[in-house]
Design a protein around this motif. Structure first.
Motif, PDB file in Angstrom:
ATOM      1  N   ALA A 151      78.988  38.909 -74.247  1.00 40.37           N
ATOM      2  CA  ALA A 151      79.541  37.737 -74.930  1.00 40.37           C
ATOM      3  C   ALA A 151      78.472  37.057 -75.772  1.00 40.37           C
ATOM      4  CB  ALA A 151      80.088  36.743 -73.896  1.00 40.37           C
ATOM      5  N   ASP A 152      77.251  37.610 -75.742  1.00 40.15           N
ATOM      6  CA  ASP A 152      76.116  36.980 -76.415  1.00 40.15           C
ATOM      7  C   ASP A 152      76.018  37.460 -77.861  1.00 40.15           C
ATOM      8  OD1 ASP A 152      73.434  35.404 -75.691  1.00 40.15           O
ATOM      9  OD2 ASP A 152      72.963  37.033 -77.089  1.00 40.15           O
ATOM     10  N   SER A 153      76.071  36.538 -78.816  1.00 44.84           N
ATOM     11  CA  SER A 153      76.102  36.918 -80.234  1.00 44.84           C
ATOM     12  C   SER A 153      74.773  37.515 -80.698  1.00 44.84           C
ATOM     13  CB  SER A 153      76.472  35.715 -81.103  1.00 44.84           C
ATOM     14  OG  SER A 153      75.535  34.660 -80.932  1.00 44.84           O
ATOM     15  N   THR A 154      73.656  37.033 -80.171  1.00 44.29           N
ATOM     16  CA  THR A 154      72.352  37.578 -80.565  1.00 44.29           C
ATOM     17  C   THR A 154      72.207  39.017 -80.093  1.00 44.29           C
ATOM     18  OG1 THR A 154      71.357  35.375 -80.473  1.00 44.29           O
ATOM     19  CG2 THR A 154      69.857  37.265 -80.391  1.00 44.29           C
ATOM     20  N   THR A 155      72.595  39.262 -78.848  1.00 43.58           N
ATOM     21  CA  THR A 155      72.563  40.631 -78.322  1.00 43.58           C
ATOM     22  C   THR A 155      73.490  41.534 -79.121  1.00 43.58           C
ATOM     23  OG1 THR A 155      72.072  39.816 -76.104  1.00 43.58           O
ATOM     24  CG2 THR A 155      72.968  42.047 -76.281  1.00 43.58           C
ATOM     25  N   ALA A 156      74.692  41.041 -79.404  1.00 39.66           N
ATOM     26  CA  ALA A 156      75.664  41.845 -80.145  1.00 39.66           C
ATOM     27  C   ALA A 156      75.116  42.241 -81.511  1.00 39.66           C
ATOM     28  CB  ALA A 156      76.970  41.077 -80.291  1.00 39.66           C
ATOM     29  N   ALA A 157      74.479  41.302 -82.205  1.00 41.96           N
ATOM     30  CA  ALA A 157      73.928  41.610 -83.528  1.00 41.96           C
ATOM     31  C   ALA A 157      72.819  42.649 -83.433  1.00 41.96           C
ATOM     32  CB  ALA A 157      73.401  40.327 -84.173  1.00 41.96           C
ATOM     33  N   ALA A 158      71.979  42.530 -82.414  1.00 43.08           N
ATOM     34  CA  ALA A 158      70.857  43.472 -82.263  1.00 43.08           C
ATOM     35  C   ALA A 158      71.349  44.878 -81.977  1.00 43.08           C
ATOM     36  CB  ALA A 158      69.930  42.988 -81.145  1.00 43.08           C
ATOM     37  N   VAL A 159      72.327  45.022 -81.109  1.00 40.59           N
ATOM     38  CA  VAL A 159      72.778  46.367 -80.755  1.00 40.59           C
ATOM     39  C   VAL A 159      73.617  46.976 -81.883  1.00 40.59           C
ATOM     40  CG1 VAL A 159      72.620  45.925 -78.288  1.00 40.59           C
ATOM     41  CG2 VAL A 159      74.786  45.568 -79.438  1.00 40.59           C
ATOM     42  N   ARG A 160      74.379  46.143 -82.593  1.00 36.32           N
ATOM     43  CA  ARG A 160      75.117  46.673 -83.755  1.00 36.32           C
ATOM     44  C   ARG A 160      74.147  47.187 -84.812  1.00 36.32           C
ATOM     45  NH1 ARG A 160      79.005  42.038 -83.165  1.00 36.32           N
ATOM     46  NH2 ARG A 160      80.962  42.954 -82.416  1.00 36.32           N
ATOM     47  N   ALA A 161      73.035  46.495 -84.994  1.00 36.30           N
ATOM     48  CA  ALA A 161      72.046  46.922 -85.985  1.00 36.30           C
ATOM     49  C   ALA A 161      71.477  48.289 -85.644  1.00 36.30           C
ATOM     50  CB  ALA A 161      70.922  45.891 -86.077  1.00 36.30           C
ATOM     51  N   ASP A 162      71.503  48.650 -84.368  1.00 33.54           N
ATOM     52  CA  ASP A 162      71.038  49.969 -83.937  1.00 33.54           C
ATOM     53  C   ASP A 162      72.175  50.987 -83.850  1.00 33.54           C
ATOM     54  OD1 ASP A 162      68.367  49.247 -83.741  1.00 33.54           O
ATOM     55  OD2 ASP A 162      68.116  50.343 -81.866  1.00 33.54           O
ATOM     56  N   GLY A 163      73.350  50.606 -84.314  1.00 29.58           N
ATOM     57  CA  GLY A 163      74.453  51.557 -84.393  1.00 29.58           C
ATOM     58  C   GLY A 163      75.315  51.670 -83.162  1.00 29.58           C
ATOM     59  N   PHE A 164      75.216  50.711 -82.246  1.00 29.24           N
ATOM     60  CA  PHE A 164      76.023  50.763 -81.036  1.00 29.24           C
ATOM     61  C   PHE A 164      77.295  49.940 -81.189  1.00 29.24           C
ATOM     62  CE2 PHE A 164      71.693  51.567 -79.551  1.00 29.24           C
ATOM     63  CZ  PHE A 164      71.900  52.762 -78.871  1.00 29.24           C
ATOM     64  N   SER A 165      78.342  50.414 -80.540  1.00 28.28           N
ATOM     65  CA  SER A 165      79.593  49.682 -80.472  1.00 28.28           C
ATOM     66  C   SER A 165      79.432  48.490 -79.533  1.00 28.28           C
ATOM     67  CB  SER A 165      80.694  50.618 -79.949  1.00 28.28           C
ATOM     68  OG  SER A 165      81.816  49.896 -79.510  1.00 28.28           O
ATOM     69  N   VAL A 166      80.095  47.383 -79.855  1.00 29.83           N
ATOM     70  CA  VAL A 166      80.082  46.197 -79.002  1.00 29.83           C
ATOM     71  C   VAL A 166      81.495  45.912 -78.527  1.00 29.83           C
ATOM     72  CG1 VAL A 166      79.683  43.703 -78.900  1.00 29.83           C
ATOM     73  CG2 VAL A 166      78.056  45.177 -80.108  1.00 29.83           C
ATOM     74  N   VAL A 167      81.644  45.728 -77.226  1.00 24.93           N
ATOM     75  CA  VAL A 167      82.889  45.245 -76.640  1.00 24.93           C
ATOM     76  C   VAL A 167      82.622  43.804 -76.238  1.00 24.93           C
ATOM     77  CG1 VAL A 167      84.578  45.503 -74.795  1.00 24.93           C
ATOM     78  CG2 VAL A 167      83.516  47.532 -75.815  1.00 24.93           C
ATOM     79  N   THR A 168      83.378  42.894 -76.813  1.00 26.85           N
ATOM     80  CA  THR A 168      83.148  41.475 -76.567  1.00 26.85           C
ATOM     81  C   THR A 168      83.774  41.055 -75.248  1.00 26.85           C
ATOM     82  OG1 THR A 168      83.140  41.045 -78.939  1.00 26.85           O
ATOM     83  CG2 THR A 168      83.436  39.154 -77.488  1.00 26.85           C
ATOM     84  N   ASP A 169      82.956  40.422 -74.435  1.00 27.61           N
ATOM     85  CA  ASP A 169      83.426  39.892 -73.151  1.00 27.61           C
ATOM     86  C   ASP A 169      83.790  38.426 -73.338  1.00 27.61           C
ATOM     87  OD1 ASP A 169      83.947  39.364 -70.500  1.00 27.61           O
ATOM     88  OD2 ASP A 169      81.842  39.133 -69.962  1.00 27.61           O
ATOM     89  N   HIS A 170      85.062  38.106 -73.179  1.00 27.60           N
ATOM     90  CA  HIS A 170      85.520  36.733 -73.356  1.00 27.60           C
ATOM     91  C   HIS A 170      85.632  36.006 -72.026  1.00 27.60           C
ATOM     92  CE1 HIS A 170      86.411  37.464 -77.568  1.00 27.60           C
ATOM     93  NE2 HIS A 170      87.085  38.550 -77.237  1.00 27.60           N
ATOM     94  N   HIS A 171      85.198  36.622 -70.961  1.00 27.77           N
ATOM     95  CA  HIS A 171      85.381  36.049 -69.634  1.00 27.77           C
ATOM     96  C   HIS A 171      84.056  35.529 -69.083  1.00 27.77           C
ATOM     97  CE1 HIS A 171      88.555  38.998 -70.362  1.00 27.77           C
ATOM     98  NE2 HIS A 171      89.317  38.245 -69.592  1.00 27.77           N
ATOM     99  N   ASP A 172      84.129  34.711 -68.079  1.00 21.76           N
ATOM    100  CA  ASP A 172      82.949  34.204 -67.406  1.00 21.76           C
ATOM    101  C   ASP A 172      83.186  34.299 -65.903  1.00 21.76           C
ATOM    102  OD1 ASP A 172      80.468  33.094 -66.989  1.00 21.76           O
ATOM    103  OD2 ASP A 172      81.174  31.025 -67.144  1.00 21.76           O
ATOM    104  N   ALA A 173      83.586  35.495 -65.478  1.00 21.52           N
ATOM    105  CA  ALA A 173      83.987  35.678 -64.079  1.00 21.52           C
ATOM    106  C   ALA A 173      83.128  36.712 -63.374  1.00 21.52           C
ATOM    107  CB  ALA A 173      85.456  36.072 -64.006  1.00 21.52           C
ATOM    108  N   GLY A 174      81.931  37.014 -63.925  1.00 19.56           N
ATOM    109  CA  GLY A 174      81.030  37.925 -63.264  1.00 19.56           C
ATOM    110  C   GLY A 174      81.082  39.345 -63.801  1.00 19.56           C
ATOM    111  N   LEU A 175      80.156  40.158 -63.312  1.00 16.04           N
ATOM    112  CA  LEU A 175      79.963  41.511 -63.819  1.00 16.04           C
ATOM    113  C   LEU A 175      81.174  42.401 -63.594  1.00 16.04           C
ATOM    114  CD1 LEU A 175      78.224  43.782 -64.980  1.00 16.04           C
ATOM    115  CD2 LEU A 175      77.167  44.033 -62.720  1.00 16.04           C
ATOM    116  N   ASN A 176      81.746  42.375 -62.415  1.00 18.13           N
ATOM    117  CA  ASN A 176      82.863  43.279 -62.131  1.00 18.13           C
ATOM    118  C   ASN A 176      84.078  42.962 -62.989  1.00 18.13           C
ATOM    119  OD1 ASN A 176      81.523  44.869 -60.159  1.00 18.13           O
ATOM    120  ND2 ASN A 176      81.819  43.232 -58.661  1.00 18.13           N
ATOM    121  N   ALA A 177      84.364  41.676 -63.170  1.00 11.43           N
ATOM    122  CA  ALA A 177      85.479  41.290 -64.034  1.00 11.43           C
ATOM    123  C   ALA A 177      85.210  41.716 -65.473  1.00 11.43           C
ATOM    124  CB  ALA A 177      85.717  39.788 -63.952  1.00 11.43           C
TER     125      ALA A 177
END
Length: 225
Positions: A64-90
């Motif tokens: 859900a972190d925009s800075t992380t998302a921008a960095a990984v997209r710049a390296d060619g990775f797909s980003v799945v946006t997490d809109h939840h705040d219910a922990g890792l398993n969720a």
């Protein structure tokens, strides 16, 4: 036809990620900018190795972190946006459902984002060892989980957290056994980071060590050097 594994690599919001590593590169000064750079470097080194592994179709960073998302997209990775705040398993359940519905993923895995020494060879060997079964790889202490792999067409059913190795085993996942030190070496503390350094860090994490002049007695080796 076996299309390979779609891997989810989850990364928390930077202000909350890897809190026990805060100060590990700056002598305890706890610079939040350097810490954020370290979290992103760990994730990118992990994702880069995973992308090259035999059996992996595509790597997706779940955040859900925009800075992380921008960095990984710049390296060619797909980003799945997490809109939840219910922990890792969720978050992983949300990410796996998104992959099934939007990219037609048939087999999904979850890989921790703090494996900076990971090699593609070891991850590929673990995927091969799983065959068509649901499987998991424990961390080097044997209690946590660094890698979880669903059977083809089945739910990921993540059970991360304290004692996750036992919970994944009890849920029917096969423990993947092999001499895979880089796949087992997740990094939560400065001591863990030193252990990963002894195996050979990926280039981004190693560069941070060099820039921070944190050489010490166990200088981290840049992989391939």
């Amino acid at each position: 036809m076996d299309g390979g594994v779609d891997l989810l690599i989850p990364v928390k919001m930077l202000h909350a990620a890897k809190s026990r590593l805060l100060g590990a590169l700056d002598g305890g000064a706890r610079d939040p900018r350097l810490h954020s750079s370290l979290v992103i470097a760990l994730a990118l080194d992990t994702a880069t190795a995973a992308r090259e592994a035999v059996g992996v179709r595509r790597v997706h960073v779940l955040t859900a972190d925009s800075t992380t998302a921008a960095a990984v997209r710049a390296d060619g990775f797909s980003v799945v946006t997490d809109h939840h705040d219910a922990g890792l398993n969720a978050a992983l359940r949300h990410g796996s459902e998104w992959l099934r519905n939007h990219v037609g993923a048939d087999r999904i895995g979850a890989l921790q984002a703090d494996l900076p020494a990971l090699t593609a060879l070891e991850l590929g060997a673990a995927i091969a060892a799983a065959g068509q079964s649901r499987g998991f790889c424990p961390d080097r202490q044997g209690t946590g989980t660094t890698f979880l792999l669903a059977a083809r067409g089945e739910a990921l059913d993540p059970r991360f957290g304290v004692g996750s190795a036992r919970r994944h085993r009890e849920a029917g996942a096969v423990e993947l056994r092999g001499s895979w030190p880089t796949l087992r070496c997740d990094v939560d503390t400065a001591a863990d980071l030193g252990e990963a350094a002894s195996l050979g860090l990926g280039p981004r994490t190693a560069e941070l060590f060099e820039r921070a002049d944190q050489v010490g007695a166990r200088r981290p080796a840049r992989r391939g050097a």
